[in-house]
Scaffold this motif. Sequence first.
Motif, PDB file in Angstrom:
ATOM      1  N   ALA A 125       0.833  -1.206   0.000  1.00  0.00           N
ATOM      2  CA  ALA A 125       0.000   0.000   0.000  1.00  0.00           C
ATOM      3  C   ALA A 125       0.868   1.255   0.000  1.00  0.00           C
ATOM      4  CB  ALA A 125      -0.930  -0.008   1.211  1.00  0.00           C
ATOM      5  N   SER A 126       1.982   1.216   0.693  1.00  0.00           N
ATOM      6  CA  SER A 126       2.885   2.374   0.709  1.00  0.00           C
ATOM      7  C   SER A 126       3.445   2.643  -0.675  1.00  0.00           C
ATOM      8  CB  SER A 126       4.037   2.134   1.686  1.00  0.00           C
ATOM      9  OG  SER A 126       3.564   1.992   2.989  1.00  0.00           O
ATOM     10  N   ALA A 185       3.381   5.865  -5.671  1.00  0.00           N
ATOM     11  CA  ALA A 185       3.209   5.967  -7.122  1.00  0.00           C
ATOM     12  C   ALA A 185       2.065   6.921  -7.474  1.00  0.00           C
ATOM     13  CB  ALA A 185       2.947   4.589  -7.717  1.00  0.00           C
ATOM     14  N   LEU A 186       0.984   6.879  -6.697  1.00  0.00           N
ATOM     15  CA  LEU A 186      -0.140   7.785  -6.954  1.00  0.00           C
ATOM     16  C   LEU A 186       0.240   9.237  -6.687  1.00  0.00           C
ATOM     17  CD1 LEU A 186      -3.241   5.826  -5.629  1.00  0.00           C
ATOM     18  CD2 LEU A 186      -2.688   6.425  -7.980  1.00  0.00           C
ATOM     19  N   ARG A 187       1.115   9.481  -5.719  1.00  0.00           N
ATOM     20  CA  ARG A 187       1.560  10.844  -5.452  1.00  0.00           C
ATOM     21  C   ARG A 187       2.320  11.430  -6.631  1.00  0.00           C
ATOM     22  NH1 ARG A 187       4.169   9.549  -0.330  1.00  0.00           N
ATOM     23  NH2 ARG A 187       2.431   8.819   0.859  1.00  0.00           N
ATOM     24  N   LEU A 188       2.923  10.574  -7.445  1.00  0.00           N
ATOM     25  CA  LEU A 188       3.603  11.066  -8.639  1.00  0.00           C
ATOM     26  C   LEU A 188       2.599  11.531  -9.686  1.00  0.00           C
ATOM     27  CD1 LEU A 188       6.365   8.355  -9.039  1.00  0.00           C
ATOM     28  CD2 LEU A 188       6.670  10.693  -8.244  1.00  0.00           C
ATOM     29  N   VAL A 189       1.443  10.858  -9.743  1.00  0.00           N
ATOM     30  CA  VAL A 189       0.429  11.171 -10.746  1.00  0.00           C
ATOM     31  C   VAL A 189      -0.485  12.298 -10.281  1.00  0.00           C
ATOM     32  CG1 VAL A 189      -1.509  10.237 -12.057  1.00  0.00           C
ATOM     33  CG2 VAL A 189       0.483   8.820 -11.605  1.00  0.00           C
ATOM     34  N   THR A 243     -10.638  16.097  -3.534  1.00  0.00           N
ATOM     35  CA  THR A 243     -10.955  14.682  -3.654  1.00  0.00           C
ATOM     36  C   THR A 243     -11.609  14.376  -5.005  1.00  0.00           C
ATOM     37  OG1 THR A 243     -11.311  14.650  -1.285  1.00  0.00           O
ATOM     38  CG2 THR A 243     -12.089  12.752  -2.518  1.00  0.00           C
ATOM     39  N   TYR A 244     -12.509  15.244  -5.443  1.00  0.00           N
ATOM     40  CA  TYR A 244     -13.186  15.012  -6.718  1.00  0.00           C
ATOM     41  C   TYR A 244     -12.199  15.066  -7.879  1.00  0.00           C
ATOM     42  CZ  TYR A 244     -17.417  15.741  -4.006  1.00  0.00           C
ATOM     43  OH  TYR A 244     -18.401  15.650  -3.085  1.00  0.00           O
ATOM     44  N   THR A 245     -11.276  16.008  -7.821  1.00  0.00           N
ATOM     45  CA  THR A 245     -10.279  16.113  -8.882  1.00  0.00           C
ATOM     46  C   THR A 245      -9.405  14.869  -8.909  1.00  0.00           C
ATOM     47  OG1 THR A 245     -10.246  18.500  -8.511  1.00  0.00           O
ATOM     48  CG2 THR A 245      -8.445  17.567  -9.807  1.00  0.00           C
ATOM     49  N   SER A 246      -8.986  14.415  -7.745  1.00  0.00           N
ATOM     50  CA  SER A 246      -8.163  13.207  -7.668  1.00  0.00           C
ATOM     51  C   SER A 246      -8.924  12.001  -8.205  1.00  0.00           C
ATOM     52  CB  SER A 246      -7.740  12.938  -6.228  1.00  0.00           C
ATOM     53  OG  SER A 246      -7.003  14.016  -5.730  1.00  0.00           O
ATOM     54  N   ALA A 247     -10.202  11.909  -7.861  1.00  0.00           N
ATOM     55  CA  ALA A 247     -11.011  10.791  -8.343  1.00  0.00           C
ATOM     56  C   ALA A 247     -11.157  10.846  -9.865  1.00  0.00           C
ATOM     57  CB  ALA A 247     -12.384  10.814  -7.678  1.00  0.00           C
TER      58      ALA A 247
END
Length: 114
Positions: free
Chosen positions: A81-82, A87-91, A98-102
């Motif tokens: 999970a870490s 990896a998601l923090r790079l994207v 939250t809506y933008t991230s989704a």
Amino acid sequence: MGADEKPLWEKVLGALGFNTTRLRWKLMQRQERARRAENARENKQRAYAYKHKTCSSCGELVAGDERRCPHCDARLSGPLASRIKRALRLVVPEGTYTYTSALVALNIAFYLAM
């Protein structure tokens, strides 16, 4: 080799009309890139072998095998999970809504599915 004696490759390429100063510079640049790539690979190996992790709630350093933070009692994520979060923090940049991230995650998922 003396101070003014050139290596064989430089003599041959110079006789063929190549700019040996530029070739020497390119060779040094290539060696520097290879050295940097090797350092980056070693740093990445050290990071994966690191035995500690940071609590996402309080930011304290915690042993790698802990499941709960001893400082704030927050639940700690596992190694998989870490890595996914990293990896998601790079994207998706931090501080977005939250809506933008989704929406970004949904677009990436659809792109990968296609």
